[in-house]
Write an enzyme that holds these catalytic residues in place. Structure first.
Site, PDB file in Angstrom:
ATOM      1  CG  ASP A  91      -1.574  -0.689   8.272  1.00 28.98           C
ATOM      2  OD1 ASP A  91      -2.492   0.492   8.064  1.00 28.98           O
ATOM      3  OD2 ASP A  91      -1.914  -1.525   7.696  1.00 28.98           O
TER       4      ASP A  91
ATOM      5  NE  ARG B 100      -4.790  -6.094   5.016  1.00 30.36           N
ATOM      6  CZ  ARG B 100      -4.318  -5.782   3.841  1.00 30.36           C
ATOM      7  NH1 ARG B 100      -5.235  -6.231   3.037  1.00 30.36           N
ATOM      8  NH2 ARG B 100      -3.060  -5.590   3.724  1.00 30.36           N
TER       9      ARG B 100
ATOM     10  NE  ARG C 197      -2.178  -3.945  -0.818  1.00 20.61           N
ATOM     11  CZ  ARG C 197      -1.720  -3.597   0.475  1.00 20.61           C
ATOM     12  NH1 ARG C 197      -0.701  -4.369   0.760  1.00 20.61           N
ATOM     13  NH2 ARG C 197      -2.487  -2.574   1.038  1.00 20.61           N
TER      14      ARG C 197
ATOM     15  N   GLY D 228       0.821  -1.128   0.023  1.00 16.61           N
ATOM     16  CA  GLY D 228       0.028  -0.039   0.034  1.00 16.61           C
ATOM     17  C   GLY D 228       0.718   1.199  -0.065  1.00 16.61           C
TER      18      GLY D 228
ATOM     19  N   GLY E  89     -11.395  12.685  20.542  1.00 16.07           N
ATOM     20  CA  GLY E  89     -12.393  12.661  21.799  1.00 16.07           C
ATOM     21  C   GLY E  89     -13.439  11.895  21.665  1.00 16.07           C
TER      22      GLY E  89
ATOM     23  CG  ASP F 165       3.344  -6.741   7.258  1.00 18.10           C
ATOM     24  OD1 ASP F 165       2.967  -6.478   6.308  1.00 18.10           O
ATOM     25  OD2 ASP F 165       2.585  -7.231   8.239  1.00 18.10           O
TER      26      ASP F 165
ATOM     27  CB  THR G 110       2.979   0.462   6.397  1.00 17.83           C
ATOM     28  OG1 THR G 110       1.415   0.149   6.563  1.00 17.83           O
ATOM     29  CG2 THR G 110       3.731   0.376   7.404  1.00 17.83           C
TER      30      THR G 110
ATOM     31  CG  ASP H 270       1.594  -2.959  10.520  1.00 13.56           C
ATOM     32  OD1 ASP H 270       2.190  -2.247   9.714  1.00 13.56           O
ATOM     33  OD2 ASP H 270       0.853  -3.748   9.726  1.00 13.56           O
TER      34      ASP H 270
HETATM   35  O1  F6P Z   1      -1.317  -1.628   4.331  1.00 12.88           O
HETATM   36  C1  F6P Z   1      -1.773  -0.427   4.476  1.00 12.88           C
HETATM   37  C2  F6P Z   1      -3.203  -0.577   4.234  1.00 12.88           C
HETATM   38  O2  F6P Z   1      -3.805   0.906   4.033  1.00 12.88           O
HETATM   39  C3  F6P Z   1      -4.079  -1.250   5.313  1.00 12.88           C
HETATM   40  O3  F6P Z   1      -4.682  -0.429   6.546  1.00 12.88           O
HETATM   41  C4  F6P Z   1      -5.363  -1.464   4.678  1.00 12.88           C
HETATM   42  O4  F6P Z   1      -6.092  -2.862   5.214  1.00 12.88           O
HETATM   43  C5  F6P Z   1      -4.747  -1.942   3.231  1.00 12.88           C
HETATM   44  O5  F6P Z   1      -3.733  -1.145   3.235  1.00 12.88           O
HETATM   45  C6  F6P Z   1      -5.748  -1.686   2.236  1.00 12.88           C
HETATM   46  O6  F6P Z   1      -5.200  -2.292   1.024  1.00 12.88           O
HETATM   47  P1  F6P Z   1      -5.537  -2.180  -0.622  1.00 12.88           P
HETATM   48  O7  F6P Z   1      -5.453  -0.738  -0.914  1.00 12.88           O
HETATM   49  O8  F6P Z   1      -4.665  -2.890  -1.275  1.00 12.88           O
HETATM   50  O9  F6P Z   1      -7.017  -2.528  -0.393  1.00 12.88           O
END
Ligand code: F6P
Length: 323
Positions: free
Chosen positions: A129, A173, A73, A12, A187, A104, A127, A131
Protein backbone atom coordinates in the site's frame (compact mmCIF):
# COMPACT_ATOMS: atom_id res chain seq x y z
CA UNK A 1 25.33 -6.03 22.79
CA UNK A 2 23.40 -7.92 20.09
CA UNK A 3 24.00 -11.67 20.28
CA UNK A 4 20.69 -13.07 19.17
CA UNK A 5 17.76 -11.48 17.34
CA UNK A 6 14.35 -12.57 16.11
CA UNK A 7 12.66 -11.68 12.84
CA UNK A 8 9.08 -11.99 11.65
CA UNK A 9 6.86 -10.92 8.77
CA UNK A 10 3.36 -9.81 9.66
CA UNK A 11 0.15 -8.54 8.03
CA UNK A 12 -0.38 -8.77 4.28
CA UNK A 13 2.60 -10.30 2.48
CA UNK A 14 4.39 -8.22 -0.14
CA UNK A 15 6.95 -8.98 -2.86
CA UNK A 16 10.42 -8.17 -1.57
CA UNK A 17 9.88 -9.45 1.97
CA UNK A 18 12.14 -12.41 1.19
CA UNK A 19 14.90 -10.13 -0.09
CA UNK A 20 14.65 -8.22 3.19
CA UNK A 21 14.78 -11.41 5.31
CA UNK A 22 17.85 -12.53 3.36
CA UNK A 23 19.60 -9.21 3.96
CA UNK A 24 18.79 -9.27 7.68
CA UNK A 25 20.05 -12.84 8.13
CA UNK A 26 23.26 -12.39 6.18
CA UNK A 27 24.09 -9.03 7.76
CA UNK A 28 23.47 -10.46 11.23
CA UNK A 29 25.61 -13.53 10.58
CA UNK A 30 28.38 -11.26 9.27
CA UNK A 31 28.30 -9.52 12.67
CA UNK A 32 28.20 -12.85 14.59
CA UNK A 33 24.58 -12.40 15.57
CA UNK A 34 22.32 -15.46 15.73
CA UNK A 35 18.92 -15.11 14.00
CA UNK A 36 15.68 -17.01 14.53
CA UNK A 37 12.63 -16.48 12.32
CA UNK A 38 9.15 -16.75 13.82
CA UNK A 39 6.56 -18.48 11.66
CA UNK A 40 3.32 -16.67 10.76
CA UNK A 41 4.24 -13.36 12.35
CA UNK A 42 3.04 -12.66 15.88
CA UNK A 43 1.26 -16.03 15.90
CA UNK A 44 4.69 -17.71 15.87
CA UNK A 45 5.89 -15.41 18.61
CA UNK A 46 2.91 -16.34 20.79
CA UNK A 47 3.38 -20.09 20.17
CA UNK A 48 7.20 -19.99 20.19
CA UNK A 49 7.36 -21.57 16.73
CA UNK A 50 10.49 -20.56 14.89
CA UNK A 51 13.28 -21.71 12.60
CA UNK A 52 16.97 -21.03 13.06
CA UNK A 53 18.17 -19.04 10.09
CA UNK A 54 21.60 -19.38 8.53
CA UNK A 55 23.17 -18.32 5.22
CA UNK A 56 21.74 -21.39 3.45
CA UNK A 57 18.20 -20.92 4.74
CA UNK A 58 17.97 -17.66 2.80
CA UNK A 59 19.67 -18.89 -0.32
CA UNK A 60 17.67 -18.66 -3.58
CA UNK A 61 14.84 -16.54 -2.14
CA UNK A 62 15.70 -13.00 -3.29
CA UNK A 63 13.61 -13.40 -6.45
CA UNK A 64 10.57 -14.96 -4.79
CA UNK A 65 7.32 -13.21 -3.88
CA UNK A 66 5.54 -13.93 -0.59
CA UNK A 67 7.47 -14.64 2.59
CA UNK A 68 9.36 -17.81 3.53
CA UNK A 69 8.48 -17.10 7.18
CA UNK A 70 4.76 -16.98 6.36
CA UNK A 71 2.56 -14.27 7.75
CA UNK A 72 -0.74 -13.70 9.54
CA UNK A 73 -3.00 -11.00 10.84
CA UNK A 74 -2.87 -12.13 14.46
CA UNK A 75 -6.05 -11.55 16.44
CA UNK A 76 -4.48 -13.19 19.50
CA UNK A 77 -1.70 -10.62 19.58
CA UNK A 78 -4.33 -7.92 20.11
CA UNK A 79 -5.11 -9.47 23.51
CA UNK A 80 -3.25 -9.02 26.80
CA UNK A 81 -2.75 -12.82 27.06
CA UNK A 82 -1.27 -12.95 23.55
CA UNK A 83 1.21 -10.17 24.27
CA UNK A 84 2.26 -11.81 27.54
CA UNK A 85 2.93 -15.11 25.76
CA UNK A 86 4.99 -13.29 23.15
CA UNK A 87 7.01 -11.62 25.91
CA UNK A 88 7.66 -15.04 27.44
CA UNK A 89 8.95 -16.28 24.06
CA UNK A 90 11.32 -13.30 23.80
CA UNK A 91 12.67 -14.05 27.29
CA UNK A 92 12.92 -17.83 26.81
CA UNK A 93 14.93 -17.37 23.63
CA UNK A 94 17.08 -14.65 25.23
CA UNK A 95 16.51 -12.25 22.34
CA UNK A 96 18.40 -8.96 22.38
CA UNK A 97 16.31 -7.37 19.63
CA UNK A 98 13.63 -8.01 17.00
CA UNK A 99 13.08 -7.04 13.39
CA UNK A 100 9.48 -6.77 12.23
CA UNK A 101 8.68 -6.57 8.52
CA UNK A 102 5.14 -5.36 7.89
CA UNK A 103 2.73 -2.44 7.72
CA UNK A 104 0.98 -0.21 10.23
CA UNK A 105 -0.82 -3.01 12.13
CA UNK A 106 2.47 -4.88 12.49
CA UNK A 107 4.20 -1.77 13.82
CA UNK A 108 1.44 -1.18 16.37
CA UNK A 109 2.17 -4.74 17.54
CA UNK A 110 5.90 -3.98 17.63
CA UNK A 111 5.33 -0.94 19.85
CA UNK A 112 3.32 -3.05 22.31
CA UNK A 113 5.91 -5.84 22.27
CA UNK A 114 8.82 -3.51 22.89
CA UNK A 115 7.00 -1.85 25.76
CA UNK A 116 6.29 -5.16 27.50
CA UNK A 117 9.41 -7.15 26.59
CA UNK A 118 11.87 -4.27 27.00
CA UNK A 119 13.85 -5.05 23.86
CA UNK A 120 14.61 -2.76 20.91
CA UNK A 121 12.60 -3.37 17.76
CA UNK A 122 13.33 -2.16 14.25
CA UNK A 123 10.59 -2.09 11.64
CA UNK A 124 11.06 -2.63 7.90
CA UNK A 125 8.18 -1.17 5.90
CA UNK A 126 6.61 -4.11 4.10
CA UNK A 127 3.24 -3.49 2.47
CA UNK A 128 2.05 -3.03 -1.10
CA UNK A 129 0.00 0.00 0.00
CA UNK A 130 2.96 2.40 0.48
CA UNK A 131 0.99 4.00 3.30
CA UNK A 132 3.70 4.59 5.90
CA UNK A 133 5.37 7.88 6.70
CA UNK A 134 9.17 7.93 6.74
CA UNK A 135 9.94 6.20 3.48
CA UNK A 136 9.41 6.96 -0.19
CA UNK A 137 8.59 3.36 -1.06
CA UNK A 138 7.51 0.46 1.10
CA UNK A 139 8.65 -3.06 0.20
CA UNK A 140 6.14 -4.47 -2.27
CA UNK A 141 4.71 -1.26 -3.66
CA UNK A 142 6.82 -1.02 -6.82
CA UNK A 143 6.10 -4.62 -7.80
CA UNK A 144 2.39 -4.23 -7.04
CA UNK A 145 1.96 -1.11 -9.18
CA UNK A 146 3.79 -2.81 -12.03
CA UNK A 147 1.46 -5.80 -11.70
CA UNK A 148 -1.51 -3.42 -11.78
CA UNK A 149 -0.39 -1.56 -14.89
CA UNK A 150 0.26 -4.83 -16.68
CA UNK A 151 -3.34 -5.81 -15.90
CA UNK A 152 -4.67 -2.38 -16.90
CA UNK A 153 -2.83 -2.54 -20.24
CA UNK A 154 -4.51 -5.88 -20.92
CA UNK A 155 -7.89 -4.52 -19.92
CA UNK A 156 -7.30 -1.59 -22.27
CA UNK A 157 -6.82 -3.99 -25.20
CA UNK A 158 -10.15 -5.67 -24.68
CA UNK A 159 -11.89 -2.40 -23.76
CA UNK A 160 -10.70 -0.80 -27.01
CA UNK A 161 -11.85 -3.76 -29.07
CA UNK A 162 -15.36 -3.56 -27.61
CA UNK A 163 -15.59 0.22 -27.12
CA UNK A 164 -16.24 -0.44 -23.44
CA UNK A 165 -16.01 1.42 -20.16
CA UNK A 166 -14.20 -0.51 -17.42
CA UNK A 167 -14.32 0.20 -13.72
CA UNK A 168 -11.26 -1.50 -12.23
CA UNK A 169 -10.85 -1.99 -8.49
CA UNK A 170 -7.35 -2.11 -7.04
CA UNK A 171 -6.13 -2.71 -3.47
CA UNK A 172 -5.78 0.01 -0.88
CA UNK A 173 -8.14 -0.16 2.08
CA UNK A 174 -7.36 3.33 3.27
CA UNK A 175 -4.68 4.45 0.86
CA UNK A 176 -5.10 5.40 -2.78
CA UNK A 177 -1.47 5.35 -3.84
CA UNK A 178 -1.69 2.13 -5.86
CA UNK A 179 -4.78 3.49 -7.62
CA UNK A 180 -3.29 6.90 -8.33
CA UNK A 181 0.08 5.79 -9.68
CA UNK A 182 -1.32 2.95 -11.77
CA UNK A 183 -4.03 5.23 -13.16
CA UNK A 184 -1.40 7.71 -14.34
CA UNK A 185 0.86 5.04 -15.77
CA UNK A 186 -1.92 3.32 -17.68
CA UNK A 187 -3.54 6.48 -19.05
CA UNK A 188 -6.76 5.87 -17.11
CA UNK A 189 -9.54 8.40 -17.63
CA UNK A 190 -10.38 8.78 -13.92
CA UNK A 191 -9.33 7.62 -10.47
CA UNK A 192 -11.20 7.41 -7.17
CA UNK A 193 -9.21 7.23 -3.93
CA UNK A 194 -10.15 7.21 -0.22
CA UNK A 195 -8.11 10.32 0.63
CA UNK A 196 -10.15 12.64 -1.60
CA UNK A 197 -13.83 13.42 -1.71
CA UNK A 198 -15.15 12.60 -5.13
CA UNK A 199 -18.25 13.97 -6.66
CA UNK A 200 -19.66 11.02 -8.57
CA UNK A 201 -22.25 13.29 -10.21
CA UNK A 202 -19.39 15.26 -11.69
CA UNK A 203 -17.72 12.09 -12.88
CA UNK A 204 -20.92 11.08 -14.68
CA UNK A 205 -21.21 14.53 -16.33
CA UNK A 206 -17.56 14.27 -17.34
CA UNK A 207 -18.14 10.82 -18.77
CA UNK A 208 -21.01 12.06 -20.90
CA UNK A 209 -18.72 14.72 -22.34
CA UNK A 210 -15.55 12.69 -22.74
CA UNK A 211 -13.74 14.02 -25.77
CA UNK A 212 -10.83 11.63 -25.80
CA UNK A 213 -10.35 9.82 -29.08
CA UNK A 214 -9.93 6.53 -27.24
CA UNK A 215 -13.04 4.44 -27.67
CA UNK A 216 -12.43 2.79 -24.30
CA UNK A 217 -12.50 4.41 -20.86
CA UNK A 218 -10.92 3.11 -17.68
CA UNK A 219 -11.84 4.29 -14.19
CA UNK A 220 -9.52 3.04 -11.45
CA UNK A 221 -11.11 2.76 -8.00
CA UNK A 222 -9.21 2.06 -4.77
CA UNK A 223 -11.07 -0.60 -2.77
CA UNK A 224 -11.38 1.75 0.22
CA UNK A 225 -12.86 4.67 -1.68
CA UNK A 226 -15.97 6.22 -0.08
CA UNK A 227 -17.99 5.35 -3.18
CA UNK A 228 -18.04 1.76 -1.92
CA UNK A 229 -15.87 0.11 -4.55
CA UNK A 230 -16.04 -0.72 -8.25
CA UNK A 231 -19.45 -2.43 -8.29
CA UNK A 232 -21.12 0.53 -6.57
CA UNK A 233 -19.47 3.00 -8.97
CA UNK A 234 -20.51 0.88 -11.94
CA UNK A 235 -24.11 0.78 -10.68
CA UNK A 236 -24.27 4.58 -10.48
CA UNK A 237 -22.75 5.06 -13.93
CA UNK A 238 -25.01 2.44 -15.50
CA UNK A 239 -28.08 4.18 -14.08
CA UNK A 240 -27.05 7.58 -15.44
CA UNK A 241 -25.45 6.41 -18.67
CA UNK A 242 -27.26 3.25 -19.79
CA UNK A 243 -25.75 3.69 -23.26
CA UNK A 244 -22.30 2.67 -21.98
CA UNK A 245 -21.20 -0.91 -22.45
CA UNK A 246 -19.67 -1.26 -19.01
CA UNK A 247 -17.72 -3.97 -17.21
CA UNK A 248 -16.18 -4.29 -13.75
CA UNK A 249 -12.87 -5.95 -12.97
CA UNK A 250 -11.56 -6.48 -9.43
CA UNK A 251 -7.84 -7.25 -9.55
CA UNK A 252 -7.63 -8.65 -6.01
CA UNK A 253 -4.73 -10.64 -4.62
CA UNK A 254 -2.74 -10.96 -7.83
CA UNK A 255 -1.46 -7.54 -6.73
CA UNK A 256 0.26 -9.09 -3.72
CA UNK A 257 2.14 -11.87 -5.51
CA UNK A 258 4.84 -12.24 -8.11
CA UNK A 259 8.59 -11.85 -8.36
CA UNK A 260 9.79 -8.58 -6.85
CA UNK A 261 11.02 -5.93 -9.29
CA UNK A 262 14.70 -4.96 -9.41
CA UNK A 263 14.04 -1.78 -7.43
CA UNK A 264 12.16 -3.80 -4.81
CA UNK A 265 14.96 -6.34 -4.34
CA UNK A 266 17.59 -3.64 -4.00
CA UNK A 267 15.56 -1.43 -1.65
CA UNK A 268 14.50 -4.40 0.48
CA UNK A 269 18.15 -5.49 0.76
CA UNK A 270 19.23 -1.97 1.77
CA UNK A 271 16.46 -1.75 4.37
CA UNK A 272 17.19 -5.23 5.81
CA UNK A 273 20.92 -4.48 6.00
CA UNK A 274 20.29 -1.17 7.79
CA UNK A 275 17.79 -2.67 10.22
CA UNK A 276 20.53 -4.91 11.64
CA UNK A 277 23.01 -2.04 11.64
CA UNK A 278 20.40 0.04 13.46
CA UNK A 279 20.08 -2.56 16.22
CA UNK A 280 23.87 -2.81 16.55
CA UNK A 281 24.07 1.01 16.77
CA UNK A 282 21.55 1.05 19.63
CA UNK A 283 18.52 2.31 17.72
CA UNK A 284 15.15 1.21 19.03
CA UNK A 285 11.52 1.31 18.01
CA UNK A 286 12.15 2.97 14.69
CA UNK A 287 11.33 2.09 11.10
CA UNK A 288 14.08 2.03 8.50
CA UNK A 289 13.11 3.94 5.41
CA UNK A 290 14.66 5.44 2.30
CA UNK A 291 13.91 9.08 1.62
CA UNK A 292 15.52 10.71 -1.43
CA UNK A 293 17.99 7.81 -1.59
CA UNK A 294 19.09 8.41 2.04
CA UNK A 295 18.50 5.99 4.90
CA UNK A 296 16.23 7.39 7.56
CA UNK A 297 14.98 6.09 10.91
CA UNK A 298 11.47 7.17 11.90
CA UNK A 299 9.89 6.39 15.29
CA UNK A 300 7.34 3.61 14.77
CA UNK A 301 4.55 5.80 16.22
CA UNK A 302 5.20 8.40 13.52
CA UNK A 303 5.58 5.89 10.70
CA UNK A 304 2.02 4.65 11.21
CA UNK A 305 0.54 8.14 10.89
CA UNK A 306 0.52 8.01 7.16
CA UNK A 307 -2.45 9.89 5.91
CA UNK A 308 -0.62 12.75 4.23
CA UNK A 309 1.27 10.66 1.71
CA UNK A 310 -1.00 11.22 -1.30
CA UNK A 311 0.21 13.80 -3.75
CA UNK A 312 -2.99 15.63 -4.69
CA UNK A 313 -1.32 17.22 -7.70
CA UNK A 314 -1.24 13.80 -9.31
CA UNK A 315 -5.03 13.67 -9.37
CA UNK A 316 -5.13 16.99 -11.22
CA UNK A 317 -2.50 15.62 -13.58
CA UNK A 318 -4.79 12.71 -14.47
CA UNK A 319 -7.72 15.03 -15.10
CA UNK A 320 -5.70 17.18 -17.48
CA UNK A 321 -3.85 14.38 -19.25
CA UNK A 322 -6.95 12.28 -19.79
CA UNK A 323 -9.25 15.05 -21.05
O1 F6P B 1 -2.34 -4.25 3.50
C1 F6P B 1 -2.17 -4.67 2.22
C2 F6P B 1 -3.46 -5.14 1.62
O2 F6P B 1 -3.13 -5.81 0.43
C3 F6P B 1 -4.50 -4.05 1.38
O3 F6P B 1 -4.28 -3.31 0.21
C4 F6P B 1 -5.77 -4.86 1.33
O4 F6P B 1 -6.87 -4.07 1.69
C5 F6P B 1 -5.53 -5.91 2.36
O5 F6P B 1 -4.13 -6.06 2.44
C6 F6P B 1 -6.17 -7.25 2.08
O6 F6P B 1 -5.85 -8.10 3.13
P1 F6P B 1 -6.24 -9.62 3.23
O7 F6P B 1 -5.39 -10.37 2.26
O8 F6P B 1 -5.93 -9.99 4.64
O9 F6P B 1 -7.68 -9.73 2.89
Amino acid sequence: MMKKIGILTSGGDSPGMNACIRAVVRTAIYHDIEVIGFIRGYEGLIDNTFVKLNRESVSGIIQKGGTILKTARSERFRTEVGVQKAVQTVKENKLDGMIVIGGDGSFKGAIALSRHAGIPIIGCAGTIDNDLAGTDFTIGYDTAINTVIEALDKIRDTAESHDRVFVVEVMGRDAGLIALRSAIASGAEAVLVPELNHDLENLVIKMKNWRSTKSSKIIVVAEGDQSGGAFKVAEIIKKECPEFDLRVSVLGHIQRGGNPSCMERVNASIVGFNSVKGLIDGKKNVMVGIINKEISFTPLENAIKHHDTLNKELEELIQILSS
